[in-house]
Design a protein around this motif. Structure first.
Motif, mmCIF file in Angstrom:
data_model
loop_
_atom_site.group_PDB
_atom_site.id
_atom_site.type_symbol
_atom_site.label_atom_id
_atom_site.label_comp_id
_atom_site.label_asym_id
_atom_site.label_seq_id
_atom_site.Cartn_x
_atom_site.Cartn_y
_atom_site.Cartn_z
ATOM 1 N N ILE A 1 0.870 -1.179 0.000
ATOM 2 C CA ILE A 1 0.000 0.000 0.000
ATOM 3 C C ILE A 1 0.905 1.226 0.000
ATOM 4 C CG2 ILE A 1 -1.999 -1.049 1.105
ATOM 5 C CD1 ILE A 1 -1.087 0.190 3.750
ATOM 6 N N HIS A 2 0.466 2.251 -0.718
ATOM 7 C CA HIS A 2 1.230 3.502 -0.815
ATOM 8 C C HIS A 2 0.467 4.569 -0.034
ATOM 9 C CE1 HIS A 2 4.181 6.234 -2.342
ATOM 10 N NE2 HIS A 2 3.301 6.959 -3.010
ATOM 11 N N ILE A 3 1.028 4.977 1.088
ATOM 12 C CA ILE A 3 0.408 6.015 1.926
ATOM 13 C C ILE A 3 1.016 7.337 1.509
ATOM 14 C CG2 ILE A 3 0.128 6.852 4.294
ATOM 15 C CD1 ILE A 3 0.356 3.894 5.179
ATOM 16 N N THR A 4 0.218 8.209 0.914
ATOM 17 C CA THR A 4 0.754 9.405 0.280
ATOM 18 C C THR A 4 -0.092 10.642 0.563
ATOM 19 O OG1 THR A 4 1.174 10.438 -1.888
ATOM 20 C CG2 THR A 4 -0.469 8.693 -1.820
ATOM 21 N N PRO A 5 0.528 11.810 0.708
ATOM 22 C CA PRO A 5 -0.234 13.053 0.890
ATOM 23 C C PRO A 5 -1.134 13.380 -0.292
ATOM 24 C CG PRO A 5 2.080 13.373 1.514
ATOM 25 C CD PRO A 5 1.985 12.032 0.849
ATOM 26 N N GLU A 6 -0.899 12.758 -1.448
ATOM 27 C CA GLU A 6 -1.769 12.989 -2.602
ATOM 28 C C GLU A 6 -3.182 12.496 -2.336
ATOM 29 O OE1 GLU A 6 0.065 11.007 -5.844
ATOM 30 O OE2 GLU A 6 1.485 12.632 -6.260
ATOM 31 N N ALA A 7 -3.313 11.476 -1.474
ATOM 32 C CA ALA A 7 -4.632 10.922 -1.171
ATOM 33 C C ALA A 7 -5.338 11.697 -0.065
ATOM 34 C CB ALA A 7 -4.496 9.452 -0.774
ATOM 35 N N GLY A 8 -4.577 12.348 0.799
ATOM 36 C CA GLY A 8 -5.138 13.086 1.934
ATOM 37 C C GLY A 8 -4.038 13.395 2.927
ATOM 38 N N SER A 9 -4.421 13.805 4.108
ATOM 39 C CA SER A 9 -3.456 14.252 5.105
ATOM 40 C C SER A 9 -2.566 13.110 5.589
ATOM 41 C CB SER A 9 -4.198 14.863 6.297
ATOM 42 O OG SER A 9 -3.294 15.253 7.301
ATOM 43 N N VAL A 10 -1.247 13.364 5.592
ATOM 44 C CA VAL A 10 -0.253 12.475 6.199
ATOM 45 C C VAL A 10 0.538 13.322 7.177
ATOM 46 C CG1 VAL A 10 1.764 11.010 5.805
ATOM 47 C CG2 VAL A 10 -0.136 10.992 4.164
ATOM 48 N N LYS A 11 0.647 12.886 8.418
ATOM 49 C CA LYS A 11 1.138 13.753 9.492
ATOM 50 C C LYS A 11 2.507 14.358 9.204
ATOM 51 C CE LYS A 11 1.427 14.076 14.510
ATOM 52 N NZ LYS A 11 1.182 13.379 15.791
ATOM 53 N N ASN A 12 3.454 13.541 8.704
ATOM 54 C CA ASN A 12 4.787 14.087 8.445
ATOM 55 C C ASN A 12 4.959 14.559 7.010
ATOM 56 O OD1 ASN A 12 4.871 11.683 7.073
ATOM 57 N ND2 ASN A 12 6.645 10.839 8.169
ATOM 58 N N HIS A 13 3.865 14.537 6.221
ATOM 59 C CA HIS A 13 3.851 15.038 4.837
ATOM 60 C C HIS A 13 4.775 14.248 3.913
ATOM 61 C CE1 HIS A 13 1.655 18.457 6.448
ATOM 62 N NE2 HIS A 13 2.620 18.641 7.320
ATOM 63 N N ILE A 14 5.152 13.029 4.305
ATOM 64 C CA ILE A 14 6.070 12.213 3.516
ATOM 65 C C ILE A 14 5.373 10.921 3.118
ATOM 66 C CG2 ILE A 14 8.280 11.005 3.485
ATOM 67 C CD1 ILE A 14 9.278 12.989 5.577
ATOM 68 N N ALA A 15 5.393 10.613 1.830
ATOM 69 C CA ALA A 15 4.792 9.365 1.361
ATOM 70 C C ALA A 15 5.659 8.177 1.779
ATOM 71 C CB ALA A 15 4.638 9.398 -0.155
ATOM 72 N N ARG A 16 5.025 7.024 1.963
ATOM 73 C CA ARG A 16 5.769 5.805 2.254
ATOM 74 C C ARG A 16 5.035 4.610 1.654
ATOM 75 N NH1 ARG A 16 2.898 6.975 7.008
ATOM 76 N NH2 ARG A 16 1.963 5.190 8.109
ATOM 77 N N THR A 17 5.803 3.613 1.285
ATOM 78 C CA THR A 17 5.247 2.391 0.710
ATOM 79 C C THR A 17 5.523 1.243 1.677
ATOM 80 O OG1 THR A 17 5.582 3.192 -1.549
ATOM 81 C CG2 THR A 17 5.316 0.817 -1.255
ATOM 82 N N VAL A 18 4.473 0.506 2.029
ATOM 83 C CA VAL A 18 4.567 -0.546 3.035
ATOM 84 C C VAL A 18 4.047 -1.854 2.445
ATOM 85 C CG1 VAL A 18 3.808 -1.292 5.323
ATOM 86 C CG2 VAL A 18 4.250 1.138 4.887
#
Length: 535
Positions: free
Chosen positions: A394-411
């Motif tokens: 899964i790709h957690i990204t600010p493009e989808a919505g708010s991410v606390k540290n404003h940095i995308a990550r892939t898990v």
């Protein structure tokens, strides 16, 4: 340079660069004009740029028969006092000396140092000659004077005593700057020969500046607008902090931050702690310190950093409330975790939307195996679930919505999630998985639909029996992930990257964490064994 068309930086100097239209290249003899402006200061270069533009447009007009557009400078506002004019020159001088010291520190070629020494001596000589009675001031001196007038919004007519005074001060500053360059280049002790630029004068300038700032109204809400424009916090933060600062303004009875005293801040803190609650009993020390006072302190700190205020009256205010007594840890227990995950496999209510059916079924499981924040998962899109290097992620990204540290990550997804068929479910969908943007009713950037999905899940978890007030129904997964990962000796650095926590050291912040690395670590987590018949 951003905001300045045709202005570019080349090394230590700014240059005018503009392409020549095809119809005029024969007359210009080139495809573009590239001219050094002989300065690294944008404020100085703006006037030089205007002159180069005027020359370019005049020649272009002669060649093409078109009219040359006028060069329009900003409207000048007011006449300064002699004291303010002198302070302005000292500010320019300090910036100029800072640049020349940088020049000295970066010179590696002795011939270059000699050439610069000659340049400074020549400028100093021109400035000195222009200051003699009956002489015209040097062109560079005039340009600097015009730049200062524009920079500070002054109204100073040419040939007036104030204009002549300003010109002489700038000339003396040029001469002192040349002497300073020689001292720095030769390694001589720094001696200020012109008292106009002595440390004592700068001390007096700072003192007068503080006094003026204390007399000038400064809007508290205006300061917050400035902070928000520069820092760009999350929409929810802007909404909450604006509400909290408005509460402070209402409490003190005015919007002038310059009048706020430390006593005002302490009085507001006491009010919040003892009277501001819904039942009149006050707010918790944690809420007052980390929410209300944090908003006030951060805004006022920004004001000080940007020379809007001389001091931050809230800086030293602290909340020393008793720590909350906790009867248990903040993570979900084995019993609670299994209760929630088992409930996700039960038939949903008949009138529940298809998106919320998916949220109830999958979000707790994903949180359990990733330790992610619930709203990072509720805002997942179908395209955020993908194979990378043969690994489902899964790709957690600010493009989808708010991410606390404003940095995308892939898990990487835990094998049990793949086994249950989550990638297949995501593959059949498009757009957001757990809500439909078209069904938005009166939502906002401050309260997005993904947050509402999280609130729905929290209410549902409470309803099924996880009702201990010392554990948060969604955030409890995040704490549990940390506990379980320690039990299985998961690599701490990769564990923190999986959860989106800040690196503990500067070195840990370097490089990326591959899907292979995250899969290796999440696979250490034991499976949650459940009856999956019919699911």
């Amino acid at each position: 340079m951003k905001g300045h068309r045709y202005l570019y930086r080349r090394g230590e100097y700014l240059v005018f660069r503009r392409g020549v239209p095809k119809r005029a290249r024969a007359a210009f003899g080139k495809t573009e004009v590239l001219t050094s402006l002989g300065t690294g200061s944008i404020s100085e270069a703006r006037h030089l740029l205007a002159r180069e533009l005027e020359k370019f447009d005049r020649l272009l007009a002669e060649v093409t028969g078109t009219r040359s557009p006028a060069v329009v400078l900003d409207t000048i506002k007011r006449e300064p006092t002699a004291e303010e004019a002198e302070e302005g020159v000292r500010l320019w001088f300090a910036e100029r000396v800072g640049r020349l010291v940088d020049e000295v520190n970066t010179i590696t070629d002795e011939d270059r140092a000699v050439d610069l020494m000659r340049d400074y001596d020549a400028l100093s000589g021109d400035a000195a000659a222009g200051m003699r009675i009956g002489s015209e001031s040097a062109m560079m001196t005039d340009w600097i004077v015009e730049a200062l007038i524009e920079r500070f919004g002054w109204q100073i007519a040419p040939s007036t005593p104030l204009h002549r005074r300003l010109t002489k001060l700038v000339g003396r500053g040029q001469m002192e700057a040349a002497r300073r360059f020689a001292q720095e280049a030769n390694g001589d002790p720094v001696r200020v020969l012109d008292d106009t630029f002595s440390p004592e004068q700068y001390r007096l300038d700072a003192e007068r500046q503080r006094e003026r700032m204390a007399r000038t109204p400064v809007s508290m809400m205006g300061l917050f607008d400035g902070y928000a424009k520069e820092r760009k916090p999350a929409a929810a933060t802007i909404k909450a902090w604006r509400r909290q600062l408005s509460a402070f303004v209402a409490f003190v009875g005015h919007d002038d931050a310059a009048k706020v005293t430390p006593e005002d801040v302490v009085a507001w803190k006491d009010h919040l702690l003892h009277k501001a609650g819904k039942d009149g009993s006050g707010l918790s020390a944690k809420t007052v310190g980390e929410t209300y006072l944090s908003a006030l302190k951060t805004t006022l700190r920004w004001a000080v950093e940007n020379r809007k205020l001389p001091i931050n009256p809230a800086e030293t205010t602290r909340v020393r409330g008793a720590k909350k007594v906790r009867k248990r840890g903040p993570g979900l227990t084995d019993v609670e975790a299994n209760l929630i995950l088992k409930a996700t496999l039960t038939p949903p209510p008949p009138r529940l939307s298809s998106e919320r059916v998916l949220a109830r079924r999958w979000v707790p499981w994903i949180c359990a195996y990733t330790g992610a924040r619930v709203n990072e998962i509720t805002q997942l899109r179908a395209e955020d679930v993908a194979k990378v290097d043969g690994i489902w992620t899964i790709h957690i990204t600010p493009e989808a919505g708010s991410v606390k540290n404003h940095i995308a990550r892939t898990v990487a997804l835990h094998p049990h999630l793949v086994e249950q068929g989550f990638p297949a479910v995501a593959g059949k969908a498009t757009g957001y998985l757990f809500f439909d943007p078209l069904r938005r009713r009166g939502g906002s950037d401050e309260n997005p639909q993904s947050k509402k999905v999280g609130e729905f899940l929290a209410d549902w978890v409470r309803e099924i029996g996880v009702d201990d007030p010392d554990v948060q129904p969604n955030h409890g997964w995040r704490h549990r992930f940390k506990t379980v990962s320690r039990n299985v000796r998961m690599d701490p650095e990769i564990r923190d990257r999986i959860q989106g926590h800040a690196p503990r050291t500067e070195g840990e912040g370097y490089g990326d964490v591959s899907p292979e690395a995250t899969l290796r670590e999440v696979s250490l987590l034991p499976k949650y064994e459940m009856p999956f018949d019919g699911c």
